[in-house]
Design an enzyme around this catalytic site. Structure first.
Site, PDB file in Angstrom:
ATOM      1  N   GLY A   1     -14.707  -4.951 -18.919  1.00  0.00           N
ATOM      2  CA  GLY A   1     -13.498  -5.429 -19.570  1.00  0.00           C
ATOM      3  C   GLY A   1     -12.367  -4.430 -19.425  1.00  0.00           C
ATOM      4  O   GLY A   1     -12.287  -3.671 -18.460  1.00  0.00           O
ATOM      5  N   GLY A   2     -11.511  -4.408 -20.433  1.00  0.00           N
ATOM      6  CA  GLY A   2     -10.343  -3.520 -20.395  1.00  0.00           C
ATOM      7  C   GLY A   2     -10.716  -2.053 -20.341  1.00  0.00           C
ATOM      8  O   GLY A   2      -9.888  -1.195 -20.001  1.00  0.00           O
TER       9      GLY A   2
ATOM     10  N   GLY B   1       7.497   4.625  13.402  1.00  0.00           N
ATOM     11  CA  GLY B   1       7.591   4.782  11.952  1.00  0.00           C
ATOM     12  C   GLY B   1       6.561   5.768  11.437  1.00  0.00           C
ATOM     13  O   GLY B   1       6.803   6.504  10.477  1.00  0.00           O
ATOM     14  N   ALA B   2       5.407   5.776  12.112  1.00  0.00           N
ATOM     15  CA  ALA B   2       4.338   6.656  11.650  1.00  0.00           C
ATOM     16  C   ALA B   2       4.768   8.127  11.769  1.00  0.00           C
ATOM     17  O   ALA B   2       4.399   8.956  10.938  1.00  0.00           O
ATOM     18  CB  ALA B   2       3.078   6.391  12.449  1.00  0.00           C
TER      19      ALA B   2
END
Ligand code: HXC
Length: 511
Positions: A167-168, A401-402
């Site tokens: 859960g949380g 871009g790399a």
């Protein structure tokens, strides 16, 4: 006095639990909270606090909640001779579930860790929010999350998942710096029954969120171990690379390895042919002290390798492209992995060494739809924001871009080097010729010969480290065998680096 001491001993004995609980935990292939604490801390150094805290509620619990300690051991001690705080949930008390006082104990220990500048370790083994304590339990989780956020970037926070984490409750680990899991542990937001009811899908605990799944698929877990003992030893090792807090330097270890050691094997490990793969971990092992590399996220986003090592005794963080997986391209996962690691190094004063061999970003709709633009930008932000020393070696490819996003000069890279075979350009020769000279090639008498001539010419003009060196965009072209020596000199001059940014409340790093 005797009768008072007897009373205290009785209470402490109740807190310590009984044989049945121990057997039950062992039958699951797991250790008890106390055994975990004993393995983790240097012998005899752990001091428990809040041993006698008890739950204020006994609704539906038939007196079991009045058990001293309320299902979690908290305290402090030494690990490798350095002070560390911890909380270890005890699955023998109401499944290790988290009630109000259980939460208060954890938060108190966390706040002490922040105040005294010590790492905090959470050993999780719990059925989640204690159902009987209702909203008091949920409120407790919220206070833990708040303390996690407060501690973030101030003290190292490690989450060690040694049983269920449901859960949380998974959000406290997710807010911390590192998550360790065993093969016998699991984390999930919604359990198998809910998945079955809502999604009409049948899955086991392991398939939904076992240690292997989170280490290989989701990347939620940074380290996977076969059992509790292996896991806790790994925790001790990781701590040897981290400072106690953001105002300390990482622990220096007097080196046995020669700082002038040459590494001629690098010239064999990295093939000159840019199409041939190799394992970048061999490069790392050749350069760093004693070949020791402590890898983080080993099983996830394997096209990017990150982890800790030492250079002449100083801790460094390494970010390296891995040419043997997806040709070392950067995809969404690799970018997220590197960004987290870079920010972590920056927060804890750990210099970053980037080993670059990257043909570019991974192309395709899958990446574009998944948000490679937003996620790739995270890495730019992380490198730009980092004020720790940033060193780099371009070992082979550095395209497009790399090139820009990985520790380039423009992003504040400190001392950057390339090997003589490096190819630093907007793109590879074949691609460039196809775009720039399509017509010339098509109209040539012998198109193939023309293409080859143009490719050779482009490679001569652009695909080398010398254009970048002539612009001062790298600081030197070095022989691979000199890498260790050169990096150590670079590291030692940059260790005194002091850099600050324009003051602001906080930036808006892409999420
Ligand atoms: C109270 C709990 C409990 C819980 C387990 N127990 N979980 N008691 N609150 N959440 C108790 C059981 O009643 C049992 O008591 C003992 O712990 C051991 O549990 P078992 O089920 O016998 O153990 P096991 O078979 O190992 O299974 C462990 C388990 C299972 C997988 C964790 O107990 C389970 O599914 N529990 C519920 C998990 C869950 O849904 N939690 C709530 C999540 S919601 P006895 O008396 O028999 O010894 C949540 C919200 C957080 O956490 C929100 C934060 C924002």
């Amino acid at each position: 006095m005797e009768k008072y001491i007897e009373k205290l001993r009785t209470r402490n004995a109740i807190a310590a639990g009984n044989e049945k609980e121990i057997e039950r935990q062992h039958a699951k292939g797991r250790l008890t909270a106390q055994e975990r604490i004993d393995l983790l801390f240097d012998p005899g150094t752990f001091q428990e606090i809040d041993t006698l805290v008890t739950s204020r509620s006994d609704e539906y619990m038939d007196g079991r909640a009045s058990r001293y300690g309320d299902g979690v051991i908290t305290g402090f001690g030494l690990i490798g001779g350095r002070r560390v705080f911890a909380a270890a949930q005890n699955p023998g008390v109401l499944g290790g579930s988290l009630g109000e006082m259980h939460a208060n104990k954890i938060v108190k220990a966390m706040r002490m860790a922040i105040k005294y500048g010590c790492p905090f370790l959470a050993l999780n083994d719990s059925g989640g929010a204690r159902i009987q304590e209702g909203v008091d339990s949920l409120g407790g989780y919220a206070r833990i999350f708040d303390a996690n956020c407060e501690a973030s970037g101030v003290i190292p926070q490690l989450s060690i998942i040694l049983g269920p984490c449901a859960g949380g409750a998974v959000y406290s680990p997710a807010l911390t710096d590192f998550v360790f899991m065993t093969e016998n542990s699991y984390m999930f937001i919604t359990g198998p029954e809910v998945v079955r009811a809502v999604m009409q899908e049948s899955v086991s605990f392991e398939e939904l969120g076992g240690g292997l799944i989170h280490s290989k698929e989701s990347g939620v877990s940074h380290f996977l171990s076969k059992d509790d003992t292996e896991c806790l030893l790994k925790v001790r090792e990781l701590l040897s690379y981290l400072p106690s807090n953001n105002q300390d330097d990482p622990p220096y270890t007097p080196p046995a390895d020669d700082p002038d050691r040459r590494c001629p094997e690098l010239e064999q490990i990295v093939p000159v042919d840019p199409h041939k793969p190799y394992d970048v971990r061999q490069v790392i092992a050749s350069i760093v002290d004693d070949g020791r590399f402590f890898e983080v996220h080993e099983l996830w986003a394997e096209n990017m390798v990150v982890g800790f090592a030492r250079l002449n005794g100083w801790v460094i963080g390494i970010v390296a492209n891995q040419p043997q997986v997806l040709a070392g391209t950067i995809d969404i996962k690799a970018s997220v992995k590197a960004s987290h690691f870079i920010r972590l190094c920056d927060a804890y004063n750990i210099p970053i060494l980037t080993l670059q061999d990257v043909p570019g970003f991974l192309p395709g709709t899958h990446q574009e739809y998944g948000g490679i633009i937003r996620n790739g930008a995270r890495m730019i932000y992380a490198y730009s924001e980092a004020t720790v020393p940033k060193l780099m070696i371009i070992m082979r490819k550095s395209y497009g871009g790399a090139y820009c996003v990985m520790s380039s000069k423009g992003l504040g890279g400190d001392l950057l080097y390339a090997w003589p075979n490096a190819e630093i350009a907007v793109m590879g020769a074949e691609g460039a010729v196809n775009i720039l000279f399509r017509k010339q090639v098509a109209n040539a008498e012998d198109p193939e010969a023309k293409r080859k001539e143009l490719v050779d010419d482009y490679e001569e003009k652009f695909n080398n480290p010398y254009v970048a060196a002539s612009r001062g965009l790298i600081d030197g072209v070095i022989e691979p065998r000199d890498s260790r020596r050169v990096l150590i000199q670079a590291l030692e001059v940059t260790l005194s680096k002091r850099e600050t940014h324009v003051p602001k409340k906080h930036g808006l790093a892409p999420m």
